[in-house]
Motif scaffolding. Structure first.
Motif, short mmCIF file in Angstrom:
data_model
loop_
_atom_site.label_atom_id
_atom_site.label_comp_id
_atom_site.label_asym_id
_atom_site.label_seq_id
_atom_site.Cartn_x
_atom_site.Cartn_y
_atom_site.Cartn_z
N ALA A 116 -57.40 26.98 42.55
CA ALA A 116 -58.09 25.57 42.55
C ALA A 116 -57.03 24.62 41.74
O ALA A 116 -56.76 23.40 41.98
CB ALA A 116 -59.24 25.74 41.73
N LYS A 117 -56.09 24.90 40.87
CA LYS A 117 -55.03 24.49 39.90
C LYS A 117 -53.86 24.07 40.92
O LYS A 117 -53.40 22.88 40.71
CB LYS A 117 -54.88 24.90 38.70
N PRO B 12 -62.08 25.46 46.37
CA PRO B 12 -61.96 25.43 44.89
C PRO B 12 -61.58 24.11 44.35
O PRO B 12 -61.01 23.26 45.33
CB PRO B 12 -60.33 26.08 45.23
N VAL B 13 -61.84 23.85 43.33
CA VAL B 13 -61.87 22.51 42.36
C VAL B 13 -61.43 22.63 41.30
O VAL B 13 -61.72 23.83 40.41
CB VAL B 13 -63.36 21.88 42.63
N TYR B 14 -60.70 21.61 40.54
CA TYR B 14 -60.28 21.63 39.38
C TYR B 14 -60.22 20.23 38.73
O TYR B 14 -59.71 19.18 39.33
CB TYR B 14 -58.83 22.29 38.95
N ALA B 15 -60.99 19.94 37.63
CA ALA B 15 -61.02 18.47 37.13
C ALA B 15 -60.08 18.43 35.90
O ALA B 15 -59.67 19.38 34.98
CB ALA B 15 -62.37 18.41 36.56
N ILE C 296 -59.61 14.96 40.14
CA ILE C 296 -60.28 16.19 40.72
C ILE C 296 -59.42 16.74 41.82
O ILE C 296 -58.84 15.99 42.64
CB ILE C 296 -61.40 15.85 41.50
N THR C 297 -58.60 17.90 41.50
CA THR C 297 -57.91 18.63 42.63
C THR C 297 -58.71 19.46 43.43
O THR C 297 -59.36 20.29 42.99
CB THR C 297 -56.72 19.18 41.84
N SER D 248 -53.22 25.05 52.92
CA SER D 248 -52.43 24.36 53.85
C SER D 248 -51.93 22.96 52.95
O SER D 248 -51.01 22.26 53.52
CB SER D 248 -53.06 24.10 55.16
N GLY D 249 -52.86 22.70 52.27
CA GLY D 249 -52.54 21.33 51.61
C GLY D 249 -53.40 21.14 50.26
O GLY D 249 -54.21 22.05 50.13
N GLN D 250 -53.29 19.99 49.69
CA GLN D 250 -53.98 19.58 48.61
C GLN D 250 -54.45 18.32 48.48
O GLN D 250 -53.81 17.38 49.00
CB GLN D 250 -53.14 19.90 47.21
N ASP D 251 -55.78 18.07 48.11
CA ASP D 251 -56.17 16.37 48.01
C ASP D 251 -56.29 16.30 46.29
O ASP D 251 -56.87 17.05 45.81
CB ASP D 251 -57.43 16.33 48.56
N VAL D 252 -55.92 15.19 45.81
CA VAL D 252 -56.30 14.74 44.55
C VAL D 252 -56.86 13.42 44.43
O VAL D 252 -56.23 12.36 45.14
CB VAL D 252 -54.81 14.79 43.71
#
Length: 220
Positions: free
Chosen positions: A53-54, A153-156, A165-166, A180-184
Motif C-alpha cells: 500500500a505504501k 491497498p491504500v495509504y493516506a 492517498i496512495t 503494475s503501477g501506482q496512483d497518488v
C-alpha cells in the motif's frame, strides 16, 4: 632538531584537527538529510515494513508541537462509517500492538490537529483502510470522520496541508509484492469537505520485478 620535531608535531595536529572537522561536517549533513520535511506533521505507530500500500511513498516526518495522543483503535471501533469487516479484523499483531499508523497534522483548519489513521495487515503491512478525523472542539474529546478510503491497498499521508492517498494498481497476474503501477491522489479541504485537486499515475517497470520465474522461451 628540536625545531624540526616541533614543526612535525604542529603539522600532525593540524591534519588531525582537519580530519575531525571534516567528519563532524559530514555527520551534520547526514543528520540534516534525515530530518523532517512536511510542516506540522507528526507520525506515530508500530514499525512497519515497506508495504504494497505504501510502495515508494514515505510517510511525512515528525516535527510538530506536543500533541496529546488519540486512541486510534477506539476511534475506528466506535466509528459507524468504518466497515464491520475492518473492525472485525482489527486485532493486535503482538500483545497490544495494533497494525495502525497514526499521523497528526493540519488538514482542515480545525480547533486541533487532524488525525489520519491507516489500518494495515499484520503480515505484510498491506493497507486496508485510511481515515481522517477532525476534532469537533478544542477539548479533543470528540472527533468526526471526514474522509474514508477502504479500497485496498491504500495509504493516506499528509503533504504540507494536502491529503495524499496512495493506491497500488494491479493488473491480472500481478503478484502481491509487485503491482503494475501506482496512483497518488491529492485532496484539499474546502467547504467542509475534501476535494480532489490532482492525480498522478506511475507505471512500474516489470523487468526483474514480477515475482515470477521468467520463461526461457523454450519447451521440451
Amino acid at each position: 632538531m628540536r625545531g624540526l620535531k616541533k614543526a612535525a608535531e604542529n603539522k600532525s595536529a593540524l591534519i588531525t584537527g582537519g580530519a575531525v572537522a571534516a567528519m563532524a561536517a559530514a555527520a551534520g549533513l547526514l543528520l540534516a538529510g534525515c530530518s523532517g520535511s512536511s510542516e506540522g506533521v507528526r507520525k506515530e505507530g508500530p514499525a512497519q515494513t515497506q508495504s504494497a500500500a505504501k510502495a515508494t511513498r514515505i510517510p511525512s516526518a515528525s516535527a510538530t508541537p506536543v500533541q496529546e495522543k488519540v486512541d486510534a483503535v477506539k476511534l475506528i471501533k466506535s466509528d459507524p462509517k468504518v466497515s464491520d469487516q475492518i473492525k472485525k479484523n482489527l486485532k493486535p499483531c503482538t500483545k497490544d500492538q495494533y497494525p495502525v499508523d497514526v499521523i497528526y497534522g493540519n488538514l482542515t483548519g480545525g480547533p486541533r490537529p487532524d488525525v489520519v489513521v491507516n489500518i494495515l495487515t499484520c503480515g505484510d503491512s498491506f493497507g486496508v483502510g485510511s481515515y481522517v478525523y477532525r476534532a469537533k472542539d478544542e477539548s479533543g474529546d470528540a472527533y468526526e470522520n471526514v474522509f474514508a478510503a477502504e479500497q485496498s491497498p491504500v495509504y493516506a499521508d499528509i503533504d504540507r496541508k494536502d491529503l495524499q492517498i496512495t493506491r497500488q494498481v494491479y493488473a491480472p497476474g500481478d503478484a502481491v509484492c509487485c503491482p503494475s503501477g501506482q496512483d497518488v491522489l491529492t485532496y484539499q479541504w474546502a467547504n467542509d469537505d475534501f476535494k480532489e485537486t490532482g492525480r498522478t499515475h506511475t507505471d512500474y517497470s516489470k523487468v526483474g520485478n514480477t515475482g515470477k520465474v521468467p520463461s526461457t522461451g523454450t519447451e521440451g
